[in-house]
Design a protein around this motif. Structure first.
Motif, short mmCIF file in Angstrom:
data_model
loop_
_atom_site.label_atom_id
_atom_site.label_comp_id
_atom_site.label_asym_id
_atom_site.label_seq_id
_atom_site.Cartn_x
_atom_site.Cartn_y
_atom_site.Cartn_z
N ALA A 20 0.84 -1.21 0.00
CA ALA A 20 0.00 0.00 0.00
C ALA A 20 0.87 1.26 0.00
CB ALA A 20 -0.93 -0.01 1.20
N LEU A 21 1.94 1.24 0.78
CA LEU A 21 2.87 2.37 0.81
C LEU A 21 3.50 2.57 -0.57
CD1 LEU A 21 4.59 4.55 2.10
CD2 LEU A 21 6.11 2.76 2.93
N ARG A 22 3.90 1.48 -1.18
CA ARG A 22 4.51 1.56 -2.51
C ARG A 22 3.55 2.19 -3.51
NH1 ARG A 22 5.27 0.10 -7.35
NH2 ARG A 22 7.29 -0.42 -8.20
N ARG A 23 2.27 1.78 -3.46
CA ARG A 23 1.28 2.35 -4.37
C ARG A 23 1.09 3.84 -4.11
NH1 ARG A 23 -3.24 -0.37 -2.90
NH2 ARG A 23 -2.19 -2.04 -1.82
N ARG A 24 1.11 4.24 -2.83
CA ARG A 24 0.96 5.67 -2.52
C ARG A 24 2.13 6.47 -3.06
NH1 ARG A 24 -1.33 4.15 2.56
NH2 ARG A 24 0.58 4.54 3.68
N VAL A 25 3.35 5.94 -2.93
CA VAL A 25 4.52 6.64 -3.44
C VAL A 25 4.44 6.74 -4.96
CG1 VAL A 25 7.03 6.47 -3.77
CG2 VAL A 25 6.04 6.10 -1.50
N ALA A 26 3.96 5.68 -5.60
CA ALA A 26 3.89 5.67 -7.06
C ALA A 26 2.98 6.77 -7.61
CB ALA A 26 3.42 4.30 -7.54
N LYS A 37 1.65 9.74 6.35
CA LYS A 37 1.13 8.36 6.35
C LYS A 37 2.23 7.37 6.01
CE LYS A 37 -3.51 9.66 4.89
NZ LYS A 37 -4.46 9.63 3.77
N ALA A 38 3.05 7.72 5.04
CA ALA A 38 4.15 6.83 4.63
C ALA A 38 5.10 6.59 5.79
CB ALA A 38 4.89 7.43 3.44
N ARG A 39 5.43 7.62 6.52
CA ARG A 39 6.35 7.46 7.65
C ARG A 39 5.72 6.62 8.76
NH1 ARG A 39 7.61 11.37 4.76
NH2 ARG A 39 9.71 12.14 4.50
N ARG A 40 4.43 6.82 9.00
CA ARG A 40 3.74 6.01 10.01
C ARG A 40 3.79 4.53 9.64
NH1 ARG A 40 -1.45 9.88 11.07
NH2 ARG A 40 -0.39 11.33 12.46
N VAL A 41 3.57 4.23 8.37
CA VAL A 41 3.63 2.84 7.92
C VAL A 41 5.03 2.29 8.15
CG1 VAL A 41 3.57 1.33 5.89
CG2 VAL A 41 1.76 3.00 6.24
N LEU A 42 6.04 3.04 7.74
CA LEU A 42 7.42 2.55 7.89
C LEU A 42 7.77 2.29 9.35
CD1 LEU A 42 9.30 4.75 5.29
CD2 LEU A 42 8.92 2.28 5.19
N SER A 44 5.75 1.60 11.75
CA SER A 44 4.92 0.55 12.34
C SER A 44 5.35 -0.86 11.94
CB SER A 44 3.45 0.76 11.96
OG SER A 44 3.24 0.42 10.61
N LEU A 45 6.26 -0.97 10.98
CA LEU A 45 6.59 -2.28 10.43
C LEU A 45 7.70 -3.02 11.16
CD1 LEU A 45 6.33 -1.47 6.64
CD2 LEU A 45 4.72 -2.71 8.06
N ASP A 46 8.30 -2.41 12.13
CA ASP A 46 9.38 -3.08 12.87
C ASP A 46 10.47 -3.56 11.91
OD1 ASP A 46 10.66 -3.97 15.19
OD2 ASP A 46 9.83 -5.98 14.96
N LEU A 47 10.87 -2.68 11.00
CA LEU A 47 11.92 -3.01 10.05
C LEU A 47 13.29 -2.95 10.72
CD1 LEU A 47 10.77 -0.79 7.05
CD2 LEU A 47 10.59 -3.27 7.21
N PRO A 48 14.25 -3.69 10.20
CA PRO A 48 15.62 -3.52 10.68
C PRO A 48 16.04 -2.06 10.49
CG PRO A 48 15.46 -5.46 9.28
CD PRO A 48 14.15 -4.74 9.18
N ALA A 49 16.88 -1.56 11.36
CA ALA A 49 17.26 -0.15 11.34
C ALA A 49 17.81 0.29 9.98
CB ALA A 49 18.28 0.14 12.44
N ILE A 50 18.62 -0.54 9.36
CA ILE A 50 19.21 -0.15 8.08
C ILE A 50 18.14 -0.01 7.00
CG2 ILE A 50 19.78 -2.50 7.34
CD1 ILE A 50 21.98 0.57 6.76
N ASP A 51 17.16 -0.91 6.98
CA ASP A 51 16.07 -0.81 6.00
C ASP A 51 15.22 0.43 6.26
OD1 ASP A 51 16.87 -3.15 4.76
OD2 ASP A 51 15.34 -4.39 5.71
N LEU A 52 14.94 0.69 7.52
CA LEU A 52 14.15 1.87 7.88
C LEU A 52 14.87 3.14 7.46
CD1 LEU A 52 11.66 3.10 9.23
CD2 LEU A 52 12.89 2.98 11.39
N ARG A 53 16.14 3.22 7.75
CA ARG A 53 16.93 4.41 7.41
C ARG A 53 16.99 4.62 5.89
NH1 ARG A 53 21.08 7.99 9.61
NH2 ARG A 53 21.56 9.20 7.77
N THR A 54 17.22 3.54 5.16
CA THR A 54 17.29 3.62 3.70
C THR A 54 15.96 4.06 3.12
OG1 THR A 54 18.97 1.89 3.68
CG2 THR A 54 17.85 2.33 1.61
N ALA A 55 14.87 3.50 3.61
CA ALA A 55 13.54 3.86 3.12
C ALA A 55 13.21 5.31 3.45
CB ALA A 55 12.48 2.92 3.70
#
Length: 92
Positions: A20-26, A37-42, A44-55
């Motif tokens: 859903a985030l990808r579609r919103r960015v597109a 909203k995009a940041r809230r999704v990111l 909320s996903l409990d991503l590894p720190a490096i993935d979160l930072r990169t995104a």
């Protein structure tokens, strides 16, 4: 908040949220609410720190291009970079 996983295989909920985030960015243009909203999704996903930072970096660069009224090719390139980062996270 979505359930935490070991990070190796995203759960169906995480996959759906990232998709859903990808579609919103597109389709995003100059809407600050979408960025929030995009940041809230990111977050909320409990991503590894490096993935979160990169995104977050990719999302920030893309949105900065929109806000600063960069040329269309610059906005398009940054949008594609952001989508590529999200695709990398989705694909694992």
């Amino acid at each position: 908040m979505l359930p935490a996983t070991d990070g190796a295989t995203p759960s169906a909920d995480r996959f759906a949220a990232l998709d859903a985030l990808r579609r919103r960015v597109a389709i995003q243009c100059a809407d600050a609410g979408e960025g929030v909203k995009a940041r809230r999704v990111l977050f909320s996903l409990d991503l590894p720190a490096i993935d979160l930072r990169t995104a977050l970096d990719a999302l920030d660069n893309f949105e900065r291009a929109i806000v600063e009224h960069d040329d269309r090719p610059v906005v398009a390139a940054r949008r594609l970079r952001c989508l590529a980062v999200l695709d990398g996270i989705i694909g694992g």
